[in-house]
Design a protein around this motif. Structure first.
Motif, PDB file in Angstrom:
ATOM      1  N   TRP A  67      -3.153   8.610  -6.250  1.00 17.12           N
ATOM      2  CA  TRP A  67      -3.663   7.792  -5.149  1.00 17.12           C
ATOM      3  C   TRP A  67      -5.069   8.205  -4.763  1.00 17.12           C
ATOM      4  O   TRP A  67      -5.347   9.379  -4.522  1.00 17.12           O
ATOM      5  CB  TRP A  67      -2.741   7.914  -3.944  1.00 17.12           C
ATOM      6  CG  TRP A  67      -3.277   7.228  -2.721  1.00 17.12           C
ATOM      7  CD1 TRP A  67      -3.709   7.817  -1.578  1.00 17.12           C
ATOM      8  CD2 TRP A  67      -3.453   5.826  -2.534  1.00 17.12           C
ATOM      9  NE1 TRP A  67      -4.139   6.882  -0.683  1.00 17.12           N
ATOM     10  CE2 TRP A  67      -4.000   5.630  -1.243  1.00 17.12           C
ATOM     11  CE3 TRP A  67      -3.211   4.698  -3.328  1.00 17.12           C
ATOM     12  CZ2 TRP A  67      -4.287   4.375  -0.734  1.00 17.12           C
ATOM     13  CZ3 TRP A  67      -3.505   3.445  -2.819  1.00 17.12           C
ATOM     14  CH2 TRP A  67      -4.036   3.296  -1.536  1.00 17.12           C
ATOM     15  N   PRO A  72      -8.449   1.925  -4.737  1.00 17.24           N
ATOM     16  CA  PRO A  72      -7.043   1.517  -4.855  1.00 17.24           C
ATOM     17  C   PRO A  72      -6.781   0.843  -6.192  1.00 17.24           C
ATOM     18  O   PRO A  72      -7.681   0.267  -6.802  1.00 17.24           O
ATOM     19  CB  PRO A  72      -6.864   0.540  -3.691  1.00 17.24           C
ATOM     20  CG  PRO A  72      -8.238   0.060  -3.379  1.00 17.24           C
ATOM     21  CD  PRO A  72      -9.158   1.195  -3.684  1.00 17.24           C
ATOM     22  N   PRO A  73      -5.542   0.915  -6.664  1.00 13.68           N
ATOM     23  CA  PRO A  73      -5.233   0.364  -7.989  1.00 13.68           C
ATOM     24  C   PRO A  73      -5.337  -1.150  -8.014  1.00 13.68           C
ATOM     25  O   PRO A  73      -5.060  -1.836  -7.031  1.00 13.68           O
ATOM     26  CB  PRO A  73      -3.779   0.819  -8.215  1.00 13.68           C
ATOM     27  CG  PRO A  73      -3.223   1.021  -6.849  1.00 13.68           C
ATOM     28  CD  PRO A  73      -4.371   1.513  -6.021  1.00 13.68           C
ATOM     29  N   PHE A  75      -4.122  -4.840  -9.510  1.00  8.80           N
ATOM     30  CA  PHE A  75      -2.838  -5.427  -9.903  1.00  8.80           C
ATOM     31  C   PHE A  75      -3.124  -6.676 -10.716  1.00  8.80           C
ATOM     32  O   PHE A  75      -3.532  -7.702 -10.183  1.00  8.80           O
ATOM     33  CB  PHE A  75      -2.009  -5.766  -8.665  1.00  8.80           C
ATOM     34  CG  PHE A  75      -0.616  -6.231  -8.969  1.00  8.80           C
ATOM     35  CD1 PHE A  75       0.361  -5.333  -9.356  1.00  8.80           C
ATOM     36  CD2 PHE A  75      -0.276  -7.571  -8.867  1.00  8.80           C
ATOM     37  CE1 PHE A  75       1.652  -5.753  -9.631  1.00  8.80           C
ATOM     38  CE2 PHE A  75       1.003  -8.018  -9.137  1.00  8.80           C
ATOM     39  CZ  PHE A  75       1.981  -7.089  -9.520  1.00  8.80           C
ATOM     40  N   ASN A  80       2.082  -6.855 -13.594  1.00  8.63           N
ATOM     41  CA  ASN A  80       3.067  -7.795 -13.063  1.00  8.63           C
ATOM     42  C   ASN A  80       4.203  -8.023 -14.061  1.00  8.63           C
ATOM     43  O   ASN A  80       5.393  -8.052 -13.698  1.00  8.63           O
ATOM     44  CB  ASN A  80       2.377  -9.109 -12.724  1.00  8.63           C
ATOM     45  CG  ASN A  80       3.089  -9.914 -11.656  1.00  8.63           C
ATOM     46  OD1 ASN A  80       2.538 -10.855 -11.090  1.00  8.63           O
ATOM     47  ND2 ASN A  80       4.328  -9.567 -11.345  1.00  8.63           N
ATOM     48  N   ARG A 143       6.592   5.330  -6.243  1.00  3.71           N
ATOM     49  CA  ARG A 143       6.590   5.675  -7.672  1.00  3.71           C
ATOM     50  C   ARG A 143       7.730   6.625  -7.987  1.00  3.71           C
ATOM     51  O   ARG A 143       8.503   6.409  -8.928  1.00  3.71           O
ATOM     52  CB  ARG A 143       5.243   6.311  -8.039  1.00  3.71           C
ATOM     53  CG  ARG A 143       5.202   6.876  -9.456  1.00  3.71           C
ATOM     54  CD  ARG A 143       3.918   7.648  -9.737  1.00  3.71           C
ATOM     55  NE  ARG A 143       4.053   8.487 -10.909  1.00  3.71           N
ATOM     56  CZ  ARG A 143       3.729   8.120 -12.152  1.00  3.71           C
ATOM     57  NH1 ARG A 143       3.232   6.926 -12.358  1.00  3.71           N
ATOM     58  NH2 ARG A 143       3.896   8.960 -13.152  1.00  3.71           N
ATOM     59  N   LEU A 189       6.621  -4.038  -3.415  1.00  7.11           N
ATOM     60  CA  LEU A 189       5.442  -3.350  -3.934  1.00  7.11           C
ATOM     61  C   LEU A 189       4.489  -4.346  -4.588  1.00  7.11           C
ATOM     62  O   LEU A 189       3.265  -4.239  -4.446  1.00  7.11           O
ATOM     63  CB  LEU A 189       5.867  -2.272  -4.930  1.00  7.11           C
ATOM     64  CG  LEU A 189       4.749  -1.416  -5.528  1.00  7.11           C
ATOM     65  CD1 LEU A 189       3.920  -0.742  -4.436  1.00  7.11           C
ATOM     66  CD2 LEU A 189       5.325  -0.367  -6.480  1.00  7.11           C
ATOM     67  N   GLU A 192       2.563  -6.078  -1.938  1.00  7.52           N
ATOM     68  CA  GLU A 192       1.539  -5.217  -1.359  1.00  7.52           C
ATOM     69  C   GLU A 192       0.320  -5.088  -2.267  1.00  7.52           C
ATOM     70  O   GLU A 192      -0.822  -5.014  -1.797  1.00  7.52           O
ATOM     71  CB  GLU A 192       2.136  -3.840  -1.077  1.00  7.52           C
ATOM     72  CG  GLU A 192       1.248  -2.925  -0.272  1.00  7.52           C
ATOM     73  CD  GLU A 192       1.986  -1.703   0.230  1.00  7.52           C
ATOM     74  OE1 GLU A 192       1.387  -0.620   0.247  1.00  7.52           O
ATOM     75  OE2 GLU A 192       3.167  -1.828   0.599  1.00  7.52           O
ATOM     76  N   LEU A 193       0.544  -5.058  -3.573  1.00  7.97           N
ATOM     77  CA  LEU A 193      -0.547  -4.848  -4.519  1.00  7.97           C
ATOM     78  C   LEU A 193      -1.320  -6.133  -4.825  1.00  7.97           C
ATOM     79  O   LEU A 193      -2.530  -6.097  -5.042  1.00  7.97           O
ATOM     80  CB  LEU A 193       0.004  -4.278  -5.827  1.00  7.97           C
ATOM     81  CG  LEU A 193       0.479  -2.825  -5.806  1.00  7.97           C
ATOM     82  CD1 LEU A 193       1.119  -2.469  -7.137  1.00  7.97           C
ATOM     83  CD2 LEU A 193      -0.666  -1.888  -5.503  1.00  7.97           C
ATOM     84  N   ARG A 199       0.059 -13.806  -4.171  1.00  9.84           N
ATOM     85  CA  ARG A 199       1.340 -13.160  -3.895  1.00  9.84           C
ATOM     86  C   ARG A 199       2.517 -13.998  -4.378  1.00  9.84           C
ATOM     87  O   ARG A 199       3.511 -13.460  -4.863  1.00  9.84           O
ATOM     88  CB  ARG A 199       1.455 -12.880  -2.397  1.00  9.84           C
ATOM     89  CG  ARG A 199       0.581 -11.728  -1.959  1.00  9.84           C
ATOM     90  CD  ARG A 199       0.597 -11.535  -0.452  1.00  9.84           C
ATOM     91  NE  ARG A 199      -0.251 -10.408  -0.063  1.00  9.84           N
ATOM     92  CZ  ARG A 199      -0.600 -10.127   1.180  1.00  9.84           C
ATOM     93  NH1 ARG A 199      -0.170 -10.900   2.180  1.00  9.84           N
ATOM     94  NH2 ARG A 199      -1.367  -9.086   1.451  1.00  9.84           N
ATOM     95  N   PHE A 254       1.474   5.947  -4.667  1.00 11.39           N
ATOM     96  CA  PHE A 254       1.078   5.495  -3.337  1.00 11.39           C
ATOM     97  C   PHE A 254       1.627   6.473  -2.312  1.00 11.39           C
ATOM     98  O   PHE A 254       2.718   7.021  -2.492  1.00 11.39           O
ATOM     99  CB  PHE A 254       1.631   4.094  -3.032  1.00 11.39           C
ATOM    100  CG  PHE A 254       1.239   3.054  -4.033  1.00 11.39           C
ATOM    101  CD1 PHE A 254       0.085   2.328  -3.862  1.00 11.39           C
ATOM    102  CD2 PHE A 254       2.024   2.808  -5.142  1.00 11.39           C
ATOM    103  CE1 PHE A 254      -0.285   1.368  -4.792  1.00 11.39           C
ATOM    104  CE2 PHE A 254       1.672   1.856  -6.074  1.00 11.39           C
ATOM    105  CZ  PHE A 254       0.504   1.138  -5.897  1.00 11.39           C
TER     106      PHE A 254
END
Length: 500
Positions: A67, A72-73, A75, A80, A143, A189, A192-193, A199, A254
């Protein structure tokens, strides 16, 4: 007689109590540093908390996945799809036993009544996992939680390949159901990503993985179980281990949410969501009704294929692959959810489901093509209403998404139990037309509940059409703002902050 202080000394101020001087102020003037004599010394900035570099205290986290709040990662489609694959592998555990129940009875030399307990135990423990494991996604590092679920599930699957006693097989199956909930942890999750504009697509793909796992779990178990029961669970072990290694290599870490809360507080708050959030209550009623329709169809289509069209068990299992076509429409479904108003998408999904059940009631006994149309339409309608509501309810609380998802999926499960029981009973007593009529009635009830709240109604409104009746998407203040407000209110109740 009153006394006075000497003029050289200042008078006392009893109304103000000064704090004791720091040690540096008591030192001789010659030894004080310039900074010590300043009226205010700001505290040094606190160092950011150290982020973990290992899972389970021994398994290294790849450096690129640790993290970093400043980076931030991302997506994308690749992650997916991996989320969807992990969800499908988990839910497949729930379906391996169903096609091989007869073989299990022969293997353990018991009657059918004993082996039919296995699916029941799997379902009951799955519900327990939804209630007691999924909420941990709002409390611990996700995770590590997802990897732990897969480790336990794969170990239990491997042990089933060696079991030679029916009682031990049933006990291990019960624990296997509870460890098949990785997909339900991944859904919030993914929300959120994913970017806010994508979404719906992210959720649709993960839910597509869940549906696909239910289909291929039955088909693969039927094919492999023809040769070896142990081979079914070796296969399950291998699939879960593959996904475990893949997630270890790609799943970002995270920080835990709701730090300072206890497990008990998390569960209590989940119960509060279930009874105090109008949107979640509405979503649960509707998805429970639709889930009952979905399950009723899959039970009765087995009888229809056998009684009317004379299909063997193997052909019935392979016929389920027709539903794969509907599963692969998930990206399109997600795009529709991201583009249109969620309320409108749910209406569209319910209408599609009603039309498919009308075709089922009128023509499925006379045309195999009608049954194929019903299967594809059922998958599309189910995904439309399911994904549109998930994308909406996740905005109720940003810090409670795992618990909200658990409540929602629990009602999907309850609907499955209702549909399986009621659908089979109605079919066996009155035939497939009566079963179709029951499903149309359930969908009409779902539409009524849906229309009690308008397309622009706020999250906290129980019944009403506030905000107008326009069906076009517009920017609403409710979702984001009320989600943040709910998080602040929950923090107050849990004692993590105090009201100003």
């Amino acid at each position: 007689m009153a006394t006075h202080n000497p003029p050289s000394e200042p008078q006392d101020q009893p109304a103000i109590v000064a704090p004791p001087p720091p040690a540096a102020a008591l030192a001789p003037a010659s030894t004080r540093s310039p900074s010590a004599s300043a009226s205010h010394i700001p505290p040094p900035p606190s160092a950011p908390p150290k982020q973990p570099s290992k899972d389970f205290l021994f398994l290294p986290i790849p450096r690129r996945l640790r993290w970093d709040p400043e980076n931030p990662p991302a997506f994308g489609w690749g992650m997916n799809v991996i989320f969807a694959a992990a969800a499908s592998v988990g839910v497949a555990n729930m379906n391996y036993a169903q096609p091989i129940l007869v073989a299990l009875a022969d293997e353990f030399n018991v009657d059918y009544a004993e082996v039919t307990n296995i699916p029941t135990l799997l379902q009951a423990s799955y519900a327990a996992g939804l209630l007691f494991i999924c909420p941990l996604g709002d409390l611990v590092r996700r995770r590590q939680l997802i990897l732990a679920i897969l480790i336990v599930g794969s170990a239990l699957s491997l042990s089933l390949a060696f079991i030679k006693n029916i009682n031990a097989f049933q006990v291990i199956s019960a624990f296997l159901g509870a460890s098949s909930v990785a997909g339900q942890v991944l859904i919030p999750l993914a929300i959120e990503l994913a970017p806010a504009t994508q979404r719906g697509t992210a959720v649709a793909i993960v839910f597509g993985g869940l549906t696909l796992g239910s289909l291929y779990g039955r088909v693969l178990a039927g094919l492999v179980g023809e040769k070896s029961i142990a081979g079914v669970y070796y296969m399950a072990f291998g699939l879960q281990k593959f996904i475990l290694v893949l997630l270890w290599a790609v799943l970002p870490d995270f920080p835990a949410k709701n730090q300072g809360s206890s497990y008990k507080q998390i569960l209590v708050q989940m119960g509060k969501y279930a009874i105090t959030e109008p949107l979640l209550i509405q979503a649960c009623i509707i998805v429970c009704s639709c889930s009952a329709v979905f399950s009723s169809f899959w039970v009765t289509q087995t009888f229809i294929l056998s009684d009317i069209y004379g299909f063997s068990s193997l052909k019935i299992g392979l016929f389920a692959l027709v539903g794969v076509g509907g599963v692969f429409t998930a990206p399109i479904i997600g795009r529709i959810v991201d583009t249109l108003l969620p309320w409108t998408v749910t209406c569209l999904g319910l209408l599609v489901l009603m039309m498919t059940q009308a075709v089922f009631t009128g023509a499925v006994g006379t045309s195999i093509g009608a049954l194929i149309v019903v299967i594809i339409g059922l998958d599309i309608g189910w995904q439309l209403q399911e994904v549109s509501y998930v994308a909406r309810i996740m905005e109720i609380s940003h810090n409670g998404r795992a618990r909200i998802s658990a409540v929602y999926v629990l009602f999907i499960f309850i609907g499955q139990l209702i549909g399986t029981s009621a659908g089979s009973r109605v079919y066996l007593k009155w035939g497939y037309r009566a079963s179709g009529g029951l499903c149309i009635g359930l969908l009409g009830f779902a539409m009524l509940v849906h229309c009690l709240r308008g397309p622009h109604t706020g999250l906290k409104t129980v019944i009403g059409w506030e905000g107008g009746s326009g069906l076009r998407r517009k920017m609403l203040a409710d979702p984001e703002d009320q989600g943040v407000a709910n998080d602040e209110e929950n923090a107050v109740e849990m004692g993590k902050v105090t009201k100003p």
